[in-house]
Design a protein around this motif. Sequence first.
Motif, PDB file in Angstrom:
ATOM      1  N   PRO A 292      -3.928  12.050 -33.781  1.00  0.00           N
ATOM      2  CA  PRO A 292      -3.356  11.229 -34.708  1.00  0.00           C
ATOM      3  C   PRO A 292      -4.047  10.666 -35.284  1.00  0.00           C
ATOM      4  O   PRO A 292      -4.536   9.196 -34.821  1.00  0.00           O
ATOM      5  CB  PRO A 292      -1.461  11.573 -34.200  1.00  0.00           C
ATOM      6  N   VAL A 293      -4.510  10.477 -36.493  1.00  0.00           N
ATOM      7  CA  VAL A 293      -5.634   9.062 -37.362  1.00  0.00           C
ATOM      8  C   VAL A 293      -4.969   9.422 -38.984  1.00  0.00           C
ATOM      9  O   VAL A 293      -4.423   9.892 -39.277  1.00  0.00           O
ATOM     10  CB  VAL A 293      -6.484   9.557 -37.476  1.00  0.00           C
ATOM     11  N   THR A 294      -5.081   8.226 -39.419  1.00  0.00           N
ATOM     12  CA  THR A 294      -4.866   8.391 -40.996  1.00  0.00           C
ATOM     13  C   THR A 294      -6.361   8.147 -41.307  1.00  0.00           C
ATOM     14  O   THR A 294      -7.317   8.208 -40.972  1.00  0.00           O
ATOM     15  CB  THR A 294      -4.513   6.847 -41.526  1.00  0.00           C
ATOM     16  N   ARG A 295      -6.660   8.954 -42.591  1.00  0.00           N
ATOM     17  CA  ARG A 295      -7.777   9.157 -42.937  1.00  0.00           C
ATOM     18  C   ARG A 295      -7.306   9.332 -44.538  1.00  0.00           C
ATOM     19  O   ARG A 295      -6.861   9.585 -45.185  1.00  0.00           O
ATOM     20  CB  ARG A 295      -8.176  10.734 -42.965  1.00  0.00           C
ATOM     21  N   ASN A 296      -7.927   8.654 -45.178  1.00  0.00           N
ATOM     22  CA  ASN A 296      -7.953   8.261 -46.785  1.00  0.00           C
ATOM     23  C   ASN A 296      -6.692   7.369 -47.535  1.00  0.00           C
ATOM     24  O   ASN A 296      -5.881   8.172 -48.185  1.00  0.00           O
ATOM     25  CB  ASN A 296      -8.399   9.451 -47.540  1.00  0.00           C
ATOM     26  N   LYS A 297      -5.668   7.449 -46.269  1.00  0.00           N
ATOM     27  CA  LYS A 297      -4.824   6.628 -46.571  1.00  0.00           C
ATOM     28  C   LYS A 297      -3.225   7.468 -45.997  1.00  0.00           C
ATOM     29  O   LYS A 297      -2.533   7.800 -46.910  1.00  0.00           O
ATOM     30  CB  LYS A 297      -4.182   6.086 -48.276  1.00  0.00           C
ATOM     31  N   VAL A 298      -3.680   8.981 -45.602  1.00  0.00           N
ATOM     32  CA  VAL A 298      -3.156  10.267 -45.068  1.00  0.00           C
ATOM     33  C   VAL A 298      -3.411  10.296 -44.035  1.00  0.00           C
ATOM     34  O   VAL A 298      -4.083  10.284 -43.230  1.00  0.00           O
ATOM     35  CB  VAL A 298      -3.684  11.326 -46.537  1.00  0.00           C
ATOM     36  N   LYS A 399       0.541   8.340 -32.002  1.00  0.00           N
ATOM     37  CA  LYS A 399       0.376   7.559 -31.309  1.00  0.00           C
ATOM     38  C   LYS A 399      -0.699   8.688 -29.609  1.00  0.00           C
ATOM     39  O   LYS A 399      -1.818   8.243 -30.077  1.00  0.00           O
ATOM     40  CB  LYS A 399       0.662   6.370 -30.269  1.00  0.00           C
ATOM     41  N   VAL A 400      -0.022   9.754 -29.637  1.00  0.00           N
ATOM     42  CA  VAL A 400      -0.859   9.575 -28.211  1.00  0.00           C
ATOM     43  C   VAL A 400      -0.813  11.153 -28.774  1.00  0.00           C
ATOM     44  O   VAL A 400      -1.079  12.056 -30.132  1.00  0.00           O
ATOM     45  CB  VAL A 400       0.880  11.012 -27.504  1.00  0.00           C
ATOM     46  N   GLY A 401      -2.432  11.349 -28.358  1.00  0.00           N
ATOM     47  CA  GLY A 401      -3.203  12.745 -28.349  1.00  0.00           C
ATOM     48  C   GLY A 401      -2.990  13.142 -27.490  1.00  0.00           C
ATOM     49  O   GLY A 401      -2.753  13.041 -26.314  1.00  0.00           O
ATOM     50  N   LEU A 402      -4.591  14.487 -27.211  1.00  0.00           N
ATOM     51  CA  LEU A 402      -4.218  15.570 -26.203  1.00  0.00           C
ATOM     52  C   LEU A 402      -5.251  15.805 -26.134  1.00  0.00           C
ATOM     53  O   LEU A 402      -6.456  15.955 -27.780  1.00  0.00           O
ATOM     54  CB  LEU A 402      -3.186  16.751 -27.395  1.00  0.00           C
ATOM     55  N   VAL A 403      -5.882  16.197 -25.223  1.00  0.00           N
ATOM     56  CA  VAL A 403      -7.321  16.604 -24.523  1.00  0.00           C
ATOM     57  C   VAL A 403      -6.899  18.334 -23.840  1.00  0.00           C
ATOM     58  O   VAL A 403      -6.054  18.547 -22.895  1.00  0.00           O
ATOM     59  CB  VAL A 403      -7.876  16.370 -23.696  1.00  0.00           C
ATOM     60  N   PHE A 404      -7.771  19.308 -24.744  1.00  0.00           N
ATOM     61  CA  PHE A 404      -7.119  20.654 -24.100  1.00  0.00           C
ATOM     62  C   PHE A 404      -8.913  20.939 -23.124  1.00  0.00           C
ATOM     63  O   PHE A 404      -9.992  20.658 -23.873  1.00  0.00           O
ATOM     64  CB  PHE A 404      -7.114  21.396 -25.387  1.00  0.00           C
ATOM     65  N   ASN A 405      -8.872  21.247 -22.842  1.00  0.00           N
ATOM     66  CA  ASN A 405     -10.217  20.923 -21.251  1.00  0.00           C
ATOM     67  C   ASN A 405     -10.477  23.143 -20.888  1.00  0.00           C
ATOM     68  O   ASN A 405      -9.206  23.163 -19.537  1.00  0.00           O
ATOM     69  CB  ASN A 405      -9.954  20.494 -19.733  1.00  0.00           C
ATOM     70  N   PRO A 406     -11.179  23.990 -21.738  1.00  0.00           N
ATOM     71  CA  PRO A 406     -10.999  25.383 -21.644  1.00  0.00           C
ATOM     72  C   PRO A 406     -10.887  25.141 -19.945  1.00  0.00           C
ATOM     73  O   PRO A 406     -11.799  24.770 -19.067  1.00  0.00           O
ATOM     74  CB  PRO A 406     -12.062  25.526 -21.851  1.00  0.00           C
ATOM     75  N   TYR A 407     -10.496  26.312 -19.724  1.00  0.00           N
ATOM     76  CA  TYR A 407     -10.322  27.132 -18.141  1.00  0.00           C
ATOM     77  C   TYR A 407     -11.795  28.761 -18.507  1.00  0.00           C
ATOM     78  O   TYR A 407     -12.266  28.164 -19.377  1.00  0.00           O
ATOM     79  CB  TYR A 407      -9.859  27.566 -17.832  1.00  0.00           C
TER      80      TYR A 407
END
Length: 532
Positions: A292-298, A399-407
């Motif tokens: 999750p981030v803020t980009r162009n105030k959104v 704040k929490v991010g996710l990492v999707f790691n392919p199998y």
Amino acid sequence: MLTTRPTFVFFFLLFLSLPLSSFSQSSNPVYNSFLKCFSDKTKTPQAQNVFSQTNPSYSSVLRAYIRNARFNTSSTPKPTLIITPRSAGHVSAAVLCAKPLNFVFKIRSGGHDYDGLSYVSDKPFFVLDLSNLRDVTVNIADQTAWISAGATLGEVYYRIWEKSKVHGFPAGVCPTVGVGGHLSGGGYGNMLRKFGLSVDNLIDAKIVDVNGRILDRKSMGEDLFWAISGGGGGSFGVVLGYKVKLVPVPRVVTVFRVEQFIESGAVDMVHKWQSVGPRTDRNLFLRMLLQPVTRNKVQTVRATAVALFLGRADDVVSLLRKELPELALKKENCTEMTWFQSALWWDNRLNATLIDPKVFLDRNLDSSRFLKRKSDYVATVIPRDGIESLFKKMIELGKVGLVFNPYGGKMAEIAEDATPLPHRKMLFKIQYSVNWQESSPEIEKGFLNQSRVLHSFMTEFVSNNPRRAYLNYRDVDIGVNDHGPNSYKEGEVYGRMYFGKNFDRLVKIKTAVDPGNFFRNEQSIPTLPSKA
Ligand code: FDA
């Protein structure tokens, strides 16, 4: 299971009755007893390898391999002794001398345990720190290497690179991670779709068992060898090192990083990725980082595709134009380099092609951030509206991010009981990830809670019965063991999540090799309950 022996009670009460400042190292009875035994057994004075809390170097030795700042505070419980062996014989003596004192005996190699289990305990404890056992011996003639438990992955990659530009080893992407914990817990990296986990590439191992014996694969037997090939460190003995098979890597590999946001099609890209990442050419490892981030105030979610392709840029561009046009990959996004340089690039080094390879010998001592990790596995594609609702939830939490790691690829071809790690047929693994800078209990509580809320939100999309977790992404939220009368039941809770049906075999092996449960931690394998 844990007996409180009279010697321990005597030393412990004596120890507690004295304020720390009132004795120097040499007037600490636990220190004296251990040191005498350790020096006698190794036939050498060992004061330089045993640290009590009053030793001026104690703090720096302890902190050197603390990799999570949450466990580097003044209120974090500290070990009574730290032992820093310099040989297999030292490790054997340390086990034999610690046993009668009945302290919890924590084993630490690189100190990257996400919940600090290698250097924290709420019971009186010792730390056996293996950072001096760091030899890496590469033999290109037979394409193998002996890698010591205290070596870091960066050292392993560097030593291979010194000898050959067309060999590598499939293991994690962070160069300061220790071999001891990483391989005993599985070892996941960006070549797993082609070569499997680190433990799918083991030939031999050396371990010190609870009787202080130094055993190799032949003398420990196939059961114990199987258990330490992914069943977790800290349950069966002290791993001294592993003999591994090197794998072939091309002279030129390709890396890229491409970002999309919700507004530019991230939902479709991530949704489609679930069918492509685990099924595409096994030379391609295409990870998705969601933040999750803020980009162009959104407020939005950034989805970053990060890739290693064991081949040339032209080939991966044409592959992904066909299979994942939503990514919009262009050749200018790609950089060709050597496999070793790609390891530097994955470690976020700028100018990976120019940097001195020796940076991988740097251990970055005493550096850590505040962090929390959790894990999950996904067996069936999350529907598009599920991805949409996930992004909304991530924005709401903030704040929490996710990492999707392919199998897929080689991973899916390996039997679930070939090693203790059963998660072979999954589409991908999720890492929940949150880092922060501020040292504040309130902030910590908030971020831990956020990660739990997101984990709970994901329930409908991830594996169940049991819900799966990856041991090396240690997460004490899924259960802990206090090694009392309910030890087996407590162990089953986290043990089934980490190991599925393989938990039963691990328990049998544990009961056979360490019936007194000397090697234990908050998530170790319990012994079978005794038939009263
Ligand atoms: P540490 O010394 O903390 O040990 C971890 C556990 O193993 C403890 O229970 C410890 O007692 C036990 N242990 C350690 N050495 C032992 C030995 N010699 N004998 C017996 N038991 C032993 N994982 C992954 O699969 N892929 C990745 O890319 C990454 N990346 C990553 C980055 C960062 C920054 C961190 C902090 C962690 C990772 N990890 C990871 C997770 C990592 O693989 C996991 O934490 C390993 O257990 C770390 O091994 P260490 O030896 O460094 O840890």
